[in-house]
Design a protein around this motif. Structure first.
Motif, PDB file in Angstrom:
ATOM      1  N   LEU A 109     -17.847  -2.103  -9.438  1.00  0.00           N
ATOM      2  CA  LEU A 109     -17.990  -0.499  -8.439  1.00  0.00           C
ATOM      3  C   LEU A 109     -18.457   0.893  -9.002  1.00  0.00           C
ATOM      4  N   LEU A 110     -20.248   1.395  -8.924  1.00  0.00           N
ATOM      5  CA  LEU A 110     -20.575   2.058  -9.228  1.00  0.00           C
ATOM      6  C   LEU A 110     -20.349   3.685  -8.272  1.00  0.00           C
ATOM      7  N   LEU A 111     -19.597   3.714  -8.934  1.00  0.00           N
ATOM      8  CA  LEU A 111     -19.130   5.796  -8.445  1.00  0.00           C
ATOM      9  C   LEU A 111     -19.838   6.424  -9.132  1.00  0.00           C
ATOM     10  N   THR A 112     -20.572   6.968  -8.195  1.00  0.00           N
ATOM     11  CA  THR A 112     -21.896   8.282  -8.708  1.00  0.00           C
ATOM     12  C   THR A 112     -21.690   9.590  -7.356  1.00  0.00           C
ATOM     13  N   ALA A 113     -22.710  10.874  -6.987  1.00  0.00           N
ATOM     14  CA  ALA A 113     -21.765  11.938  -6.350  1.00  0.00           C
ATOM     15  C   ALA A 113     -23.560  12.599  -6.882  1.00  0.00           C
ATOM     16  N   SER A 114     -24.036  13.159  -5.701  1.00  0.00           N
ATOM     17  CA  SER A 114     -25.025  13.980  -6.058  1.00  0.00           C
ATOM     18  C   SER A 114     -25.325  15.016  -7.466  1.00  0.00           C
ATOM     19  N   GLU A 115     -26.708  15.204  -8.192  1.00  0.00           N
ATOM     20  CA  GLU A 115     -26.792  15.812  -9.623  1.00  0.00           C
ATOM     21  C   GLU A 115     -25.524  17.419  -9.679  1.00  0.00           C
ATOM     22  N   GLU A 116     -25.906  17.909  -8.053  1.00  0.00           N
ATOM     23  CA  GLU A 116     -25.348  19.107  -7.841  1.00  0.00           C
ATOM     24  C   GLU A 116     -23.818  19.279  -8.285  1.00  0.00           C
ATOM     25  N   VAL A 117     -23.350  17.888  -6.933  1.00  0.00           N
ATOM     26  CA  VAL A 117     -21.808  18.448  -6.808  1.00  0.00           C
ATOM     27  C   VAL A 117     -21.010  17.805  -8.217  1.00  0.00           C
ATOM     28  N   ARG A 118     -21.528  16.313  -9.601  1.00  0.00           N
ATOM     29  CA  ARG A 118     -21.259  16.762 -10.427  1.00  0.00           C
ATOM     30  C   ARG A 118     -21.754  17.920 -11.399  1.00  0.00           C
TER      31      ARG A 118
END
Length: 237
Positions: A155-164
């Motif tokens: 899996l690749l777990l990601t999120a928007s830069e703003e959220v991160r």
């Protein structure tokens, strides 16, 4: 997951995507070990600094990492990291390490050394180890592509830069106001940029499932990852 069959879950992603918190909970719920490979790079950085190694001296860094007496505990309820008998679990999370860890993480010889150790730890959990042979959830930057490309679930777990940025600011400063986010921006964005020069953890490789946690809280993200795990392993939802 079939009882008695070891399972390896490999998870990659950028800073602030929630990898550590999510993977620890996934491992706990499935009775698996948990391997935080990013913390191994932090421990290696701590060791280099402790030994007075110039982080710009690539050969010296690689040799220090090769000889580092690191012991990793893989209990998801309380993962541990000891270097030469010293518990470095708290020290490696400080800003002194965070600001320079990419200088070790981008050293290809150091990566190769730590990669061998990570593969060994995964292999131990396939045969016995903490999990009793049930397997491991391993997370980092290159687990799905370099360390365990043959993992049962990738899996690749990601999120928007703003959220991160907001998540990491809350973790480091206790809140995600504008000042806290800006104080965190360099650490998160710069580290991702520097690490991405040696490994691609921003886009999913072939066969890797992407989970975007931008609009999910921690529990929702855990459930989303567990749903992927169960689907890939052929378990009922």
């Amino acid at each position: 997951m079939v009882t008695g069959t070891p399972v390896v879950v490999a998870v990659d992603g950028p800073s602030g995507s929630g990898k550590s918190s999510v993977c620890r909970r996934v491992a706990s719920r499935r009775g698996l070990a948990y391997l935080d490979t990013g913390a191994m790079y932090r421990a290696a950085t701590w060791w280099c600094l402790e030994q007075g190694v110039d982080l710009d001296d690539g050969d010296a860094v690689a040799e220090a990492v090769r000889s580092m007496p690191l012991v990793v505990g893989v209990d998801p309820a309380g993962p541990t990291f000891h270097v030469d008998g010293t518990d470095v679990g708290e020290a490696i999370r400080g800003s002194a390490i965070s600001t320079v860890v990419s200088r070790v993480a981008t050293n290809l010889r150091a990566r190769a050394e730590l990669g061998d150790r990570q593969r060994h730890l995964i292999a131990v959990e396939r045969d016995g180890g903490f999990s009793g042979g049930r397997g491991v959830v391993a997370e980092g930057r290159d687990i799905t592509t370099v360390i365990a490309p043959d993992a049962d679930v990738r899996l690749l777990l990601t999120a928007s830069e703003e959220v991160r940025l907001a998540r990491r600011a809350t973790e480091l400063h206790g809140q995600a106001g504008a000042a806290a986010v800006e104080a965190t921006r360099d650490q998160v964005v710069r580290r991702d940029r520097e690490d991405s020069t040696v490994v691609d953890f921003l886009t999913a490789a072939d066969g890797v499932v992407t989970v975007d946690s931008s609009t999910l809280d921690l529990e929702e993200t855990v459930e989303a990852v567990l749903a992927v795990v169960d689907e890939v392993l052929g378990r009922p939802a």
